[in-house]
Design an enzyme around this catalytic site. Structure first.
Site, PDB file in Angstrom:
ATOM      1  N   HIS A   1     -12.598  72.328 -13.300  1.00 23.63           N
ATOM      2  CA  HIS A   1     -11.615  73.289 -13.812  1.00 23.63           C
ATOM      3  C   HIS A   1     -10.315  73.294 -13.009  1.00 23.63           C
ATOM      4  CE1 HIS A   1     -12.945  75.717 -10.450  1.00 23.63           C
ATOM      5  NE2 HIS A   1     -11.936  76.550 -10.684  1.00 23.63           N
TER       6      HIS A   1
ATOM      7  N   HIS B   1      -4.813  74.594 -11.995  1.00 23.59           N
ATOM      8  CA  HIS B   1      -6.001  75.396 -12.298  1.00 23.59           C
ATOM      9  C   HIS B   1      -6.042  75.632 -13.808  1.00 23.59           C
ATOM     10  CE1 HIS B   1      -8.813  78.733 -12.345  1.00 23.59           C
ATOM     11  NE2 HIS B   1      -9.110  78.457 -11.084  1.00 23.59           N
TER      12      HIS B   1
END
Length: 143
Positions: A50, A65
């Site tokens: 992620h 992110h």
């Protein structure tokens, strides 16, 4: 990523909006492909896929992110194409996120890109409030 570039202060997560991790921008993505914003080395590819950190030859540290709270998905909607220590070139595909799966989990797909060591830079400009692709410049910086 492809999508609308917005100010980091608009991210609905205080860690990003209050610049606790550094200054940057965010993308409201229309495509889940994350490309290298510059030539760099992969410092950390999070095991869940992620998030990724990159370090340039000038020492600039970049955190990308994908989404908010997406670590809770345990990597399911992410496919990675690089590993820790890899040397990457601007425009190289780093990872893909299944944005529909992120949305289906009730999570926000907004993707912050933060320069973690902004305080070491003499120039830091962002270009937001527009639709961008990987070819667009969204941050201009200099040491």
């Amino acid at each position: 990523m492809t999508g609308t570039a917005i100010s980091i202060t608009e991210v609905p997560d205080a860690s990003f909006s209050k610049k606790m991790l550094g200054n940057g921008i965010a993308i409201n993505p229309t495509d889940g492909k994350v490309f290298a914003p510059c030539d760099a080395v992969v410092s950390t590819l999070f095991p869940t896929g992620h998030a990724i950190t990159l370090k340039t030859s000038y020492g600039t540290e970049i955190l990308i992110h994908v989404g908010l709270d997406t670590v809770t998905l345990k990597g399911k909607p992410f496919t990675t194409y690089v590993s820790d220590g890899d040397v990457v070139k601007k425009g190289q595909l780093l990872l893909k996120a299944d944005l529909n799966a992120v949305n289906a989990a009730g999570l926000n797909t907004i993707t912050p890109m933060v320069i973690c060591n902004t305080d070491k830079l003499s120039t830091f400009n962002t270009f937001t409030e527009k639709y961008v692709t990987n070819d667009d410049i969204v941050i201009e910086l200099a040491e």
